[in-house]
Design a protein around this motif. Structure first.
Motif, PDB file in Angstrom:
ATOM      1  N   ASP A 116       2.516   8.052  -9.005  1.00 44.82           N
ATOM      2  CA  ASP A 116       2.591   6.719  -8.514  1.00 44.82           C
ATOM      3  C   ASP A 116       3.966   6.047  -8.474  1.00 44.82           C
ATOM      4  O   ASP A 116       4.076   5.218  -7.370  1.00 44.82           O
ATOM      5  N   GLU A 129       0.204  -3.134  10.543  1.00 44.06           N
ATOM      6  CA  GLU A 129       1.362  -2.283   9.495  1.00 44.06           C
ATOM      7  C   GLU A 129       0.963  -2.582   8.274  1.00 44.06           C
ATOM      8  O   GLU A 129       0.662  -1.621   7.323  1.00 44.06           O
ATOM      9  N   ALA A 130       0.664  -3.944   7.914  1.00 43.02           N
ATOM     10  CA  ALA A 130       0.160  -4.332   6.331  1.00 43.02           C
ATOM     11  C   ALA A 130      -1.001  -3.616   5.964  1.00 43.02           C
ATOM     12  O   ALA A 130      -1.155  -3.100   5.077  1.00 43.02           O
ATOM     13  N   TRP A 131      -2.076  -3.641   6.944  1.00 46.30           N
ATOM     14  CA  TRP A 131      -3.232  -3.132   6.585  1.00 46.30           C
ATOM     15  C   TRP A 131      -3.336  -1.411   6.175  1.00 46.30           C
ATOM     16  O   TRP A 131      -3.777  -1.054   5.358  1.00 46.30           O
ATOM     17  N   CYS A 132      -2.484  -0.697   7.092  1.00 50.26           N
ATOM     18  CA  CYS A 132      -2.281   0.650   7.103  1.00 50.26           C
ATOM     19  C   CYS A 132      -1.487   0.818   5.769  1.00 50.26           C
ATOM     20  O   CYS A 132      -2.146   1.905   4.791  1.00 50.26           O
ATOM     21  N   LYS A 133      -0.707   0.078   5.212  1.00 51.22           N
ATOM     22  CA  LYS A 133       0.239   0.206   3.865  1.00 51.22           C
ATOM     23  C   LYS A 133      -0.759   0.201   2.725  1.00 51.22           C
ATOM     24  O   LYS A 133      -0.842   0.848   1.620  1.00 51.22           O
ATOM     25  N   ARG A 134      -1.762  -0.836   2.886  1.00 53.90           N
ATOM     26  CA  ARG A 134      -2.827  -1.137   1.759  1.00 53.90           C
ATOM     27  C   ARG A 134      -3.991  -0.311   1.779  1.00 53.90           C
ATOM     28  O   ARG A 134      -4.947  -0.241   0.749  1.00 53.90           O
ATOM     29  N   SER A 135      -4.511   0.431   2.852  1.00 52.82           N
ATOM     30  CA  SER A 135      -5.792   0.843   2.806  1.00 52.82           C
ATOM     31  C   SER A 135      -5.849   2.109   2.855  1.00 52.82           C
ATOM     32  O   SER A 135      -4.627   3.104   2.755  1.00 52.82           O
ATOM     33  N   GLU A 169     -15.100  -4.530   3.765  1.00 50.02           N
ATOM     34  CA  GLU A 169     -13.452  -4.421   4.400  1.00 50.02           C
ATOM     35  C   GLU A 169     -13.602  -4.217   5.862  1.00 50.02           C
ATOM     36  O   GLU A 169     -12.690  -4.224   6.343  1.00 50.02           O
ATOM     37  N   ASP A 199      -2.173   9.315   9.879  1.00 48.47           N
ATOM     38  CA  ASP A 199      -1.466   8.122  10.282  1.00 48.47           C
ATOM     39  C   ASP A 199      -0.834   7.865  11.982  1.00 48.47           C
ATOM     40  O   ASP A 199      -0.867   6.818  12.352  1.00 48.47           O
ATOM     41  N   ARG A 223      -9.910   4.920   8.166  1.00 47.28           N
ATOM     42  CA  ARG A 223      -9.688   4.162   6.978  1.00 47.28           C
ATOM     43  C   ARG A 223     -11.002   3.298   6.305  1.00 47.28           C
ATOM     44  O   ARG A 223     -11.412   3.322   5.301  1.00 47.28           O
TER      45      ARG A 223
END
Length: 296
Positions: free
Chosen positions: A89, A290-296, A245, A114, A236
């Motif tokens: 982590d 970009e923000a979605w990819c980082k959190r999903s 989601e 990705d 995703r």
């Protein structure tokens, strides 16, 4: 991009053929090949001349697995380290941790995951170990009649890698995935097709031609931005805990595509002509992406 273990060529339709290039070693996987594959798939989103990628092996093999002739830890891992779950982590991007602990195959499949362009495996021959698992992050697998595929980790006393415990059950179902990994047998092309891993089986001298044609059918006349969003939404959202989601992302993706390439698509449909989409992956992905990819 200059590589030592890979060769690339892109045709006029924007289909890039990526060849694993260690033919004298049956394209056996090395740490260098892992690094080059990860770089290729991380960088390719910025190359708008490439619409899709076909991955195959040079010579008779696709990839015969990890090169077990390397000195020391053949997987390139630092045996002086004692990694923990907390480390995974908190130190995931630590260079020493990347080089000494993280699974090289997983770094490759995460880069493929990705990727914003369709990726097709043209399995021309032996695909064993990482040679099999690296294809699981790709959109489809086409095999030659001479392909031989094996999740053989159990015979080596190790475990499935390259995120295959996430990908394989999603592709072939849990029972089939467990059976193939427990038994660790070599599957022929028809067995792989019957099990749902391979889309189709073709003659070995047609494998690249067929994969290129299939890749072109996925992207020709399509918006590169819509294709990129569709790929990432399928990968995703299918793993999300609740369809709400998916609804959130669907709504944003529909909003932004409808006011850009979507306008041209609708107009072309009304005028009964081929669309002329202007959006590019490098410049026109919507602001939430970009923000979605980082959190999903």
């Amino acid at each position: 991009m200059a590589f030592e273990t890979l060769r690339t060529e892109t045709n006029e339709d924007g289909i890039c053929i990526l060849r694993l290039h260690r033919p004298d070693q049956m394209n056996a996987f090395t740490v260098q090949m892992a690094n080059e594959l990860e770089q290729f798939f991380r960088d390719i989103n910025g190359d708008d001349s490439v619409r899709a990628i076909v991955v195959t092996g040079e010579g008779k093999a696709f990839c015969a697995g990890m090169d077990l002739s390397a000195e020391g830890n053949v997987f390139g891992l630092d045996e002086s380290m004692q990694p923990t779950l907390d480390d995974m982590d908190n130190r995931l991007e630590d260079p020493a941790f990347i080089a000494g602990v993280r699974d090289t195959g997983g770094r490759v499949t995460l880069a493929i995951y990705d990727c914003c362009k369709p990726v097709i495996a043209a399995i021309n021959g032996a695909a064993v170990g990482i040679g099999a698992t690296m294809t699981l992050a790709m959109d489809a697998r086409i095999a030659s009649e001479k392909a031989r595929i094996g999740f053989v980790f159990g015979r080596l006393g190790i475990v499935p890698e390259a995120c295959s415990s996430w990908f394989l059950p999603r592709i072939v179902g849990m029972t089939q995935a467990l059976e193939w990994c427990y038994q660790a047998d070599i599957l022929d092309a028809e067995q792989a097709r019957a099990g749902g891993l391979v889309r189709e089986v073709v003659a070995v001298d047609r494998i690249v031609e067929r994969a290129v044609a299939y890749a072109a059918s996925l992207v020709k006349g399509r918006s590169p931005v819509a294709v990129a969003l569709t790929r990432q939404m399928m990968l995703r959202n299918s793993a999300a805990a609740h369809p709400l989601e998916a609804h959130k992302v669907d709504s944003l993706a529909m909003f932004y595509t409808s006011i850009h390439d979507g306008k041209e698509g609708v107009q072309a449909f009304i005028e009964k002509r081929s669309p002329d989409f202007k959006g590019t992956v490098s410049e026109h992905l919507p602001p939430f992406f970009e923000a979605w990819c980082k959190r999903s």
